[in-house]
Design an enzyme around this catalytic site. Structure first.
Site, mmCIF file in Angstrom:
data_model
loop_
_atom_site.group_PDB
_atom_site.id
_atom_site.type_symbol
_atom_site.label_atom_id
_atom_site.label_comp_id
_atom_site.label_asym_id
_atom_site.label_seq_id
_atom_site.Cartn_x
_atom_site.Cartn_y
_atom_site.Cartn_z
ATOM 1 N N LYS A 38 0.599 -1.291 -0.090
ATOM 2 C CA LYS A 38 0.007 -0.021 0.140
ATOM 3 C C LYS A 38 0.993 1.294 0.012
ATOM 4 O O LYS A 38 0.642 2.171 -0.742
ATOM 5 C CB LYS A 38 -0.940 -0.051 1.257
ATOM 6 C CG LYS A 38 -1.628 1.413 1.453
ATOM 7 C CD LYS A 38 -2.442 1.314 2.827
ATOM 8 C CE LYS A 38 -2.781 2.724 3.344
ATOM 9 N NZ LYS A 38 -4.043 2.975 2.139
ATOM 10 N N SER A 485 -18.968 11.196 4.807
ATOM 11 C CA SER A 485 -17.376 11.551 5.198
ATOM 12 C C SER A 485 -16.779 12.340 4.102
ATOM 13 O O SER A 485 -16.824 12.190 3.106
ATOM 14 C CB SER A 485 -16.618 10.061 5.495
ATOM 15 O OG SER A 485 -16.710 9.406 4.275
ATOM 16 N N GLU A 536 -17.557 13.423 9.798
ATOM 17 C CA GLU A 536 -16.976 12.233 10.250
ATOM 18 C C GLU A 536 -15.271 12.291 10.589
ATOM 19 O O GLU A 536 -14.760 11.108 10.383
ATOM 20 C CB GLU A 536 -17.134 11.066 9.561
ATOM 21 C CG GLU A 536 -18.748 10.913 9.390
ATOM 22 C CD GLU A 536 -19.093 9.675 8.479
ATOM 23 O OE1 GLU A 536 -18.194 8.797 8.106
ATOM 24 O OE2 GLU A 536 -20.252 9.538 7.974
ATOM 25 N N ASP A 541 -12.921 3.882 10.487
ATOM 26 C CA ASP A 541 -13.860 3.209 9.512
ATOM 27 C C ASP A 541 -15.280 2.953 9.979
ATOM 28 O O ASP A 541 -15.454 3.099 11.101
ATOM 29 C CB ASP A 541 -13.077 1.818 9.514
ATOM 30 C CG ASP A 541 -13.845 0.809 8.637
ATOM 31 O OD1 ASP A 541 -13.604 0.583 7.686
ATOM 32 O OD2 ASP A 541 -14.651 0.040 9.559
ATOM 33 N N ARG A 567 -6.508 0.357 -0.665
ATOM 34 C CA ARG A 567 -7.392 0.749 0.549
ATOM 35 C C ARG A 567 -7.207 -0.512 1.376
ATOM 36 O O ARG A 567 -7.575 -1.620 1.035
ATOM 37 C CB ARG A 567 -8.593 1.112 0.125
ATOM 38 C CG ARG A 567 -9.409 1.296 1.366
ATOM 39 C CD ARG A 567 -10.810 1.958 1.263
ATOM 40 N NE ARG A 567 -11.765 2.046 2.009
ATOM 41 C CZ ARG A 567 -11.623 2.574 3.528
ATOM 42 N NH1 ARG A 567 -10.494 3.200 3.766
ATOM 43 N NH2 ARG A 567 -12.371 2.494 4.304
ATOM 44 N N TRP A 615 -18.854 -6.575 7.803
ATOM 45 C CA TRP A 615 -17.766 -6.036 7.583
ATOM 46 C C TRP A 615 -16.809 -6.542 8.875
ATOM 47 O O TRP A 615 -15.822 -5.438 9.097
ATOM 48 C CB TRP A 615 -17.680 -4.612 7.195
ATOM 49 C CG TRP A 615 -18.354 -4.297 5.827
ATOM 50 C CD1 TRP A 615 -18.750 -5.324 4.973
ATOM 51 C CD2 TRP A 615 -18.368 -3.092 5.056
ATOM 52 N NE1 TRP A 615 -19.209 -4.672 4.061
ATOM 53 C CE2 TRP A 615 -19.106 -3.564 3.934
ATOM 54 C CE3 TRP A 615 -18.188 -1.691 5.379
ATOM 55 C CZ2 TRP A 615 -19.278 -2.496 2.894
ATOM 56 C CZ3 TRP A 615 -18.343 -0.763 4.689
ATOM 57 C CH2 TRP A 615 -19.121 -1.194 3.149
ATOM 58 N N GLU A 719 -25.320 3.946 -5.569
ATOM 59 C CA GLU A 719 -24.102 4.428 -6.653
ATOM 60 C C GLU A 719 -24.515 4.247 -7.940
ATOM 61 O O GLU A 719 -25.774 3.475 -8.320
ATOM 62 C CB GLU A 719 -23.166 3.012 -6.555
ATOM 63 C CG GLU A 719 -21.808 3.344 -7.200
ATOM 64 C CD GLU A 719 -21.912 3.106 -8.785
ATOM 65 O OE1 GLU A 719 -21.459 4.062 -9.470
ATOM 66 O OE2 GLU A 719 -22.466 2.342 -8.988
ATOM 67 N N HIS A 748 -14.507 6.910 -5.107
ATOM 68 C CA HIS A 748 -13.348 5.600 -5.006
ATOM 69 C C HIS A 748 -12.311 6.095 -6.117
ATOM 70 O O HIS A 748 -11.440 5.520 -6.267
ATOM 71 C CB HIS A 748 -13.937 4.414 -5.268
ATOM 72 C CG HIS A 748 -14.776 3.882 -4.335
ATOM 73 N ND1 HIS A 748 -16.166 3.913 -4.504
ATOM 74 C CD2 HIS A 748 -14.561 3.400 -2.847
ATOM 75 C CE1 HIS A 748 -16.642 3.537 -3.111
ATOM 76 N NE2 HIS A 748 -15.606 3.075 -2.214
#
Length: 772
Positions: A38, A485, A536, A541, A567, A615, A719, A748
């Site tokens: 990452k 967020s 936020e 998360d 991510r 999640w 979306e 994204h």
């Protein structure tokens, strides 16, 4: 072992124990033990490092991951599971599946990352500007990983591009590893993709299979020439209910793959043809599919964690074949220690039928869905005062799961006595987890038992509520809002880290967060947003944040897994009964402060009960519907407190409802019934004028639209920036009456869409949904 079972092992009745069972993994956490990949990728994106730096870092990390598995005792090491963004995208590029809009870009990383993230670059001299959106992204089966959807032309031509997989295999081979190349299977590759043209929407991507197979045959030939003895072909789509044409496609594809001939010539090091192992995971494979594959391939992997019952039918079907059966015995998607005794018993049953030379021990699926190692974790997870902690001794991450595979194989090869200590430790951990008083809250279970059907119904039907909400909110046509967020700046992350480490006190941190909230509110008012959010800035998360405020959730220090691209998320671990910690409100003070700064309506932001579980890594000692009801009741209390504090809109995000849908249609109704009931239990305690929002992303709603309606949310945001309005058509067809918020900006991707593009999307949206 009975004599009757021994008599069915191809004449190896007395000697099979002399053959050692091998261990294998199907994939490994490629992001690295400390998210090294990452950091390297994001440094490259920021132009701080070069392409050569990135590729060097990737190569060094790849080698270290192979060696880690080897040192843990794994016999067969996967090669090709490592990716810079997504394995399905890798396959698309390998086979020349590059949509037209990306073909003018430089082949290689520029084109690759543009397909993944989009690319926007201003003109420079004679070099024209570039502005291409990202490809569509979807959830990988019922996991929280996202993949890039391959986009095919109706007359798509496939050809092998480059030598990525062959080069990686040669790297592993040079290190002396017993490496097994891994590729996405041709049937799953086509089923995971889509046809690019709207006119082709009803056509079947499997029609492209004859065009695709020569490219697969070419790749297999190159791998064989490089010396591959086995090749792993992942076909996860074979666990779905098989629609017409799939079995015929399997027949066609694997008849072709079984008939290929090794490459001859100076580069060919192989004397014999490589063997093929088809890997399935996440569910059950129909007997007809197993029988079909058995005609063509040399090995088959089955997920016996999700579907242990399929072992019996597989043994019956394979007993008269020479197929190697790979047993998925260790859970690749959860983090609890394995029941070693139970896994060893399953392996012994398989050996009794097929012989040890026909058995391999593996995880249920790739270990990429697990964190790297518990070696980076403290003995107990740090928790707020009064919360139960999660013992490290209950857990096994990817490297520990490798060790568990070795123990299972050793038990079969040398007998249970050789691993009695490991079996005992496993049993102690299981019994401690199942019996721990800290995992049970009597008051929570009593409250759940008292829930009635009426608790899951709003006071009034939607048309009545809508009138009350319009009168209270007084919003214009086409009101604007965001999902919640705002960007987490480096300053925000730095202050959170300082607070976590204790270098600043709570008062200083709270004052900083209030300053960030005021900035967020001022910004939204300045640009004209109608329904505001607080930004936020205090959250990490969307699941982890609330888990810290709930009993029953534990956390890791370094338990990162990839969600998409670079991510990573650190899923919490649900190990006990769930309730708000000490009954305290989780968000009320923050949201009430934000509302005090504006006359516009402020949204409270919560994560829904299904997503709070899907999640996370979840306990397996009570039924999931019961656990979801516990979370729903905790959220119900929070929602009611937000309403009491004067918050007019409350968003309860449920992106995981669709992704959590069981892979088999026969299991849908039960799942949808309890998941919808949990959402409604959480949201039905408010008055008519309080507007309940929910958000879903990257989902196909067509198959579950009745459940979407049954959620009875006042507003659903979806979306719509990548899906070309295809999601909206079903809302139009089904005469959906509640309010809809179609997304027009892909958050994204780093690409900034022009206003004209968003306006065009809104004009198209208006064809499906009336402004009112």
């Amino acid at each position: 072992i009975s004599l009757s079972s021994l008599s069915r092992t191809h004449g190896h009745t007395l000697t099979f124990s002399m053959m050692s069972i091998q261990t294998a993994t199907l994939g490994f956490p490629y992001v690295g033990p400390q998210r090294e990949l990452k950091k390297s990728i994001e440094s490259f994106w920021a132009a701080k490092t070069s392409q050569e730096d990135l590729l060097r870092d990737a190569r060094e990390l790849r080698v270290s991951l192979w060696k880690e598995q080897q040192q843990r005792g794994i016999d067969v090491i996967p090669v090709g599971d490592f990716t810079l963004y997504d394995r399905v995208l890798d396959a698309a590029c390998d086979f020349g599946v590059v949509p037209q809009r990306y073909r003018d870009l430089r082949p290689g990383l520029e084109q690759y990352f543009a397909m993944a993230r989009g690319l926007q670059r201003p003109a420079a001299g004679s070099v024209p500007a570039i502005d291409v959106p990202a490809s569509e992204m979807k959830k990988w089966f019922d996991t929280n990983y996202h993949f890039i959807v391959p986009e095919f032309d109706e007359a798509q031509k496939f050809s092998l591009q480059g030598s990525r997989l062959v080069d990686q295999f040669k790297e592993a081979q040079a290190l002396g590893l017993n490496a097994r190349p891994v590729i996405i299977g041709p049937v799953s590759f086509l089923l995971l993709g889509k046809l690019a043209s709207h006119q082709d929407a009803g056509k079947d991507t499997l029609a492209l299979l004859p065009n695709l197979m020569p490219a697969y045959l070419s790749l297999l030939g190159q791998l064989n020439a490089a010396g591959a003895q086995w090749i792993q072909i992942d076909e996860p789509c074979l666990v779905f209910d098989q629609k017409p044409g799939v079995l015929e496609a399997v027949n066609h594809a694997y008849d072709a793959l079984s008939g290929w001939s090794p490459i001859s010539g100076a580069d060919a090091t192989a004397k014999v043809k490589a063997k093929l192992l088809v890997a399935t995971y996440f569910g059950r494979v129909d007997e007809q599919v197993i029988s079909t594959l058995a005609k063509y391939v040399d090995g088959l992997h089955l997920d016996l964690v999700r579907e242990p019952q399929q072992l019996d039918s597989a043994l019956r079907l394979l007993v008269s074949t020479s197929l190697v059966l790979s047993l998925g015995l260790v859970d690749g998607r959860n983090i609890w220690k394995n029941d070693l005794s139970g896994s060893i018993s399953l392996a012994q049953e398989a050996v009794a039928h097929l012989g040890s030379h026909h058995i391999q021990v593996a995880p249920s699926c790739s270990l990429m869905h697990c964190p790297y190692s518990i070696e980076f974790e403290p003995e107990f997870t740090p928790v707020p005062e009064g919360k139960a902690s999660l013992p490290k001794q209950w857990l096994a991450f990817a490297t520990e799961k490798c060790t568990e595979l070795v123990v299972i194989a050793k038990a079969i090869n040398q007998g249970r006595k050789a691993v009695l200590h490991e079996i005992k430790d496993s049993q102690i951990a299981l019994e401690a987890r199942f019996s721990a008083p800290s995992t049970k809250l009597p008051q929570v279970r009593e409250r759940c038992a008292a829930v009635t059907e009426a608790d899951s119904r709003r006071q009034s039907v939607y048309p009545v509520r809508a009138e009350a909400q319009r009168a209270k909110l007084n919003l214009p046509l086409f009101p604007t809002t965001t999902i919640g967020s705002l960007p987490q700046t480096q300053e925000i992350r730095s202050m959170r880290l300082r607070y976590t480490r204790g270098t600043i006190d709570k008062a200083t941190y709270d004052a900083f967060i209030q300053k960030q909230i005021k900035y967020a509110v001022d910004f939204q008012e300045r640009v004209g947003i109608d329904v505001l959010v607080h930004g936020e800035s205090e959250r990490t998360d969307m699941v982890e944040h609330f888990g810290h405020l709930l009993d029953g959730y534990g956390f890791t220090k370094n338990g990162w897994v990839v969600s998409y691209g670079s991510r990573c998320v650190k899923p919490p671990i649900v190990f006990g009964d769930v309730a708000r910690h000490k009954g305290k409100a989780m968000t009320v003070d923050t949201i009430a402060y934000a509302q005090s700064l504006t006359r516009k309506p402020m949204k409270g932001m919560l994560t829904g009960p299904v997503t709070m579980l899907k999640w996370a890594f979840v306990r397996d000692d009570i039924p999931l519907p019961d656990l979801c009801q516990q979370v729903a009741l905790a959220l119900r209390d929070e929602i009611n407190d937000l309403e009491a504090a004067g918050i007019p809109c409350i968003q309860v995000d449920e992106p995981a409802i669709r992704e959590g849908l069981p892979l088999r249609r026969s299991d849908w109704n039960t799942y949808l019934e309890w998941s919808v009931r949990s959402f409604r239990l959480a949201t039905s305690g408010v008055r008519d004028e309080t507007q309940i929002h929910t958000h879903m992303c990257y989902s196909d709603f067509n198959d579950i639209f009745s459940a979407i309606k049954a959620l009875d949310a006042d507003v659903i945001t979806i979306e719509n920036s990548k899906s070309d309005e295809k999601l909206l058509d079903i809302f139009n067809q089904e005469k959906y009456t509640n309010e809809i918020g179609p997304g027009v900006y892909d958050i994204h991707s780093p690409r900034v869409p022009p206003v004209s593009e968003m306006l065009s999307r809104m004009e198209n949206i208006a064809r499906y949904i009336p402004a009112e």
